[in-house]
Design a protein around this motif. Structure first.
Motif, PDB file in Angstrom:
ATOM      1  N   UNK A   2       0.833  -1.205   0.000  1.00  0.00           N
ATOM      2  CA  UNK A   2       0.000   0.000   0.000  1.00  0.00           C
ATOM      3  C   UNK A   2       0.866   1.252   0.000  1.00  0.00           C
ATOM      4  N   UNK A   3       1.925   1.242   0.811  1.00  0.00           N
ATOM      5  CA  UNK A   3       2.810   2.407   0.873  1.00  0.00           C
ATOM      6  C   UNK A   3       3.475   2.653  -0.479  1.00  0.00           C
ATOM      7  N   UNK A   4       3.899   1.577  -1.144  1.00  0.00           N
ATOM      8  CA  UNK A   4       4.523   1.740  -2.463  1.00  0.00           C
ATOM      9  C   UNK A   4       3.531   2.310  -3.474  1.00  0.00           C
ATOM     10  N   UNK A   5       2.316   1.786  -3.468  1.00  0.00           N
ATOM     11  CA  UNK A   5       1.299   2.261  -4.405  1.00  0.00           C
ATOM     12  C   UNK A   5       0.955   3.723  -4.141  1.00  0.00           C
TER      13      UNK A   5
ATOM     14  N   UNK B 250      -1.424   9.661 -18.094  1.00  0.00           N
ATOM     15  CA  UNK B 250      -1.251   9.853 -16.654  1.00  0.00           C
ATOM     16  C   UNK B 250      -2.530   9.501 -15.905  1.00  0.00           C
ATOM     17  N   UNK B 251      -3.678   9.922 -16.432  1.00  0.00           N
ATOM     18  CA  UNK B 251      -4.953   9.592 -15.793  1.00  0.00           C
ATOM     19  C   UNK B 251      -5.192   8.085 -15.790  1.00  0.00           C
ATOM     20  N   UNK B 252      -4.842   7.421 -16.901  1.00  0.00           N
ATOM     21  CA  UNK B 252      -4.998   5.965 -16.952  1.00  0.00           C
ATOM     22  C   UNK B 252      -4.122   5.288 -15.901  1.00  0.00           C
ATOM     23  N   UNK B 253      -2.900   5.759 -15.772  1.00  0.00           N
ATOM     24  CA  UNK B 253      -1.990   5.158 -14.781  1.00  0.00           C
ATOM     25  C   UNK B 253      -2.490   5.416 -13.359  1.00  0.00           C
ATOM     26  N   UNK B 254      -3.002   6.634 -13.113  1.00  0.00           N
ATOM     27  CA  UNK B 254      -3.567   6.916 -11.796  1.00  0.00           C
ATOM     28  C   UNK B 254      -4.751   5.996 -11.502  1.00  0.00           C
ATOM     29  N   UNK B 255      -5.588   5.758 -12.520  1.00  0.00           N
ATOM     30  CA  UNK B 255      -6.733   4.861 -12.330  1.00  0.00           C
ATOM     31  C   UNK B 255      -6.259   3.437 -12.041  1.00  0.00           C
ATOM     32  N   UNK B 256      -5.211   2.997 -12.740  1.00  0.00           N
ATOM     33  CA  UNK B 256      -4.667   1.654 -12.485  1.00  0.00           C
ATOM     34  C   UNK B 256      -4.128   1.545 -11.066  1.00  0.00           C
ATOM     35  N   UNK B 257      -3.409   2.579 -10.619  1.00  0.00           N
ATOM     36  CA  UNK B 257      -2.868   2.568  -9.259  1.00  0.00           C
ATOM     37  C   UNK B 257      -3.997   2.556  -8.233  1.00  0.00           C
ATOM     38  N   UNK B 258      -5.034   3.365  -8.473  1.00  0.00           N
ATOM     39  CA  UNK B 258      -6.169   3.399  -7.544  1.00  0.00           C
ATOM     40  C   UNK B 258      -6.860   2.038  -7.497  1.00  0.00           C
ATOM     41  N   UNK B 259      -7.022   1.393  -8.664  1.00  0.00           N
ATOM     42  CA  UNK B 259      -7.632   0.063  -8.683  1.00  0.00           C
ATOM     43  C   UNK B 259      -6.766  -0.947  -7.931  1.00  0.00           C
TER      44      UNK B 259
ATOM     45  N   UNK C 136      -4.745  -0.241  -5.480  1.00  0.00           N
ATOM     46  CA  UNK C 136      -4.910   0.073  -4.059  1.00  0.00           C
ATOM     47  C   UNK C 136      -6.186  -0.543  -3.504  1.00  0.00           C
ATOM     48  N   UNK C 137      -7.267  -0.449  -4.263  1.00  0.00           N
ATOM     49  CA  UNK C 137      -8.533  -1.026  -3.807  1.00  0.00           C
ATOM     50  C   UNK C 137      -8.402  -2.538  -3.659  1.00  0.00           C
ATOM     51  N   UNK C 138      -7.767  -3.189  -4.657  1.00  0.00           N
ATOM     52  CA  UNK C 138      -7.596  -4.645  -4.569  1.00  0.00           C
ATOM     53  C   UNK C 138      -6.718  -5.023  -3.381  1.00  0.00           C
TER      54      UNK C 138
ATOM     55  N   UNK D 278     -10.369   5.205  -1.395  1.00  0.00           N
ATOM     56  CA  UNK D 278      -9.749   4.818  -2.659  1.00  0.00           C
ATOM     57  C   UNK D 278     -10.791   4.515  -3.724  1.00  0.00           C
ATOM     58  N   UNK D 279     -11.899   3.922  -3.344  1.00  0.00           N
ATOM     59  CA  UNK D 279     -12.963   3.666  -4.314  1.00  0.00           C
ATOM     60  C   UNK D 279     -13.537   4.978  -4.843  1.00  0.00           C
ATOM     61  N   UNK D 280     -13.721   5.942  -3.958  1.00  0.00           N
ATOM     62  CA  UNK D 280     -14.219   7.250  -4.393  1.00  0.00           C
ATOM     63  C   UNK D 280     -13.194   7.944  -5.290  1.00  0.00           C
TER      64      UNK D 280
END
Length: 418
Positions: free
Chosen positions: A48-51, A78-87, A89-91, A205-207
């Motif tokens: 989580x800290x790395x993400x 950049x937005x796509x990568x942020x979305x991937x990181x957020x996903x 994090x949620x997982x 993170x989901x929000x």
């Protein structure tokens, strides 16, 4: 002989008293020990800290992109990568939530077993203490002295000794169980807190993921709209440029025809003595480079040539933009004749001045014009006032110099500022 009997007979009772005191001290001063995180939860926390570190870097990069001229494709990436990181994090938070729930269930079962055993041990110890109290402090002596033989006395001594050791073991076990229960309760409290924090983090993170998806959708719409607007603006600029070029080309052609007509016209002298009519000399000479006065005093808003806008659209300027206060007077840079006064699309209200020799100057984005078509102008004469045409730009004058038709950088012809 009596003394030798009395001394060993008190050993079991003293051992029991010592055990009771140990139990009391342990019950009074034992404190719960902080439980350590399991390796799996610790690894998930590190992930989580790395993400989150990667997300922070992406957010910093996004701010840099939004505050500078950039490629919209890079912003979308950049937005796509942020979305991937957020996903991710949620997982990861979901996995951690499952791990914490398992640990919570295991800790609850362990606490229940320890508490049950502790209750049983305490109940047994309480019965023993009640029995010892009821029999009185001299019961050990009575039990030993009432033995009918020396062999039975030794047997009773051994029994009482074993009983005291058993009592001492029970006291130690009760103390250990008490400490274990305290630790398990501490683990439960920590796990419940971690579970609640994990749920809150997951919700956040989901929000964030939903917000990124909405932002990505808006950015896609913005990209499409910007592309469409840019294409429309470029098309309008091409139309306006063609119209303006047509005006200047018509003036050049008219001058050429006039010269040719004057050359072919009959004269009183013989044809052998006829000479071509000289072309009108330009009022803008090569020696004027860096010497012409500015049409209006102000700051350069944009330069001649291709420019990259903040929304990643490109535009080519055939002149320079000079920002000035609304209504400021705009003056012609050299003597000439007004070729055209008209509103020309994206150029706005424009005054075109012919200086002879196929040289022209243009003054666009005017609020008003103070000259008419065909008027002769002296150097420095006012042609209009500063206005605004492009809603994205402040009040300014668009100024061009064209030599033989093509536009040249007008700033190189203007006087250097001190």
């Amino acid at each position: 002989m009596a003394a030798s009997r009395v001394t060993p007979s008190r050993a079991p009772f003293r051992s029991t008293q010592c055990a009771v005191r140990i139990l009391t001290l342990l019950l009074l001063f034992a404190t719960p020990l902080a439980a350590q995180q399991s390796p799996r939860v610790r690894q998930q926390r590190e992930a989580l800290d790395r993400l989150r570190g990667e997300r922070a870097a992406l957010e910093r990069r996004m701010q840099e992109l939004q505050s500078s001229v950039h490629d919209l494709n890079e912003e979308m990436l950049n937005l796509d990568r942020q979305a991937d990181v957020a996903a991710s994090l949620v997982r990861t938070l979901e996995d951690q939530l499952a791990s914490i729930t398992e640990e919570l269930d295991a800790a609850t079962d362990s606490l229940s077993l320890a508490q049950t055993e502790l209750d049983i041990r305490r109940a047994g110890l309480q019965k023993r203490l009640v029995a010892i109290y009821k029999r009185g402090p001299m019961y050990t002596f009575e039990a030993l002295l009432s033995a009918p033989s020396f062999g039975q006395l030794v047997a009773r001594y051994k029994y009482l000794h074993q009983l005291a050791r058993h009592d001492q073991h029970v006291v130690q076990r009760v103390a250990a169980l008490h400490a274990q229960v305290a630790r398990q309760r501490d683990v439960l409290v920590r796990l419940r807190n971690t579970l609640e924090i994990n749920r809150q983090d997951k919700s956040v993170e989901e929000e964030r993921l939903r917000a990124l998806e909405r932002q990505r959708g808006r950015s896609l719409v913005s990209v499409k709209r910007a592309a469409q607007e840019t294409e429309e603006r470029l098309a309008a600029l091409r139309r306006d440029e063609a119209r303006l070029g047509g005006i200047i080309s018509a003036a050049i052609n008219a001058e050429r025809r006039r010269t040719e007509t004057a050359t072919r016209a009959p004269t009183r002298t013989s044809a052998r003595t006829a000479r071509p009519a000289p072309a009108t000399a330009s009022a803008i000479r090569t020696s004027d480079v860096g010497q012409l006065d500015w049409p209006v005093q102000g700051t350069i808003l944009y330069d001649f040539g291709r420019a990259q806008k903040a929304n990643n659209t490109a535009i080519r300027w055939n002149g320079i933009g000079i920002a000035a206060a609304m209504g400021s007077p705009v003056k012609v840079v050299a003597p000439g004749t007004v070729l055209e006064v008209a509103r020309i699309g994206t150029y706005g209200l424009t005054v075109v001045v012919a200086h002879g020799g196929n040289d022209f100057s243009l003054y666009s984005s005017l609020a008003s014009a103070s000259v008419a078509k065909g008027a002769a102008l002296a150097k420095g004469q006012q042609v209009g006032t500063v206005g605004t045409t492009d809603p994205e730009l402040p009040a300014h004058v668009h100024f061009e110099i064209r030599r033989g038709g093509p536009a040249v950088d007008p700033k190189s012809w203007l006087r250097a500022r001190r």
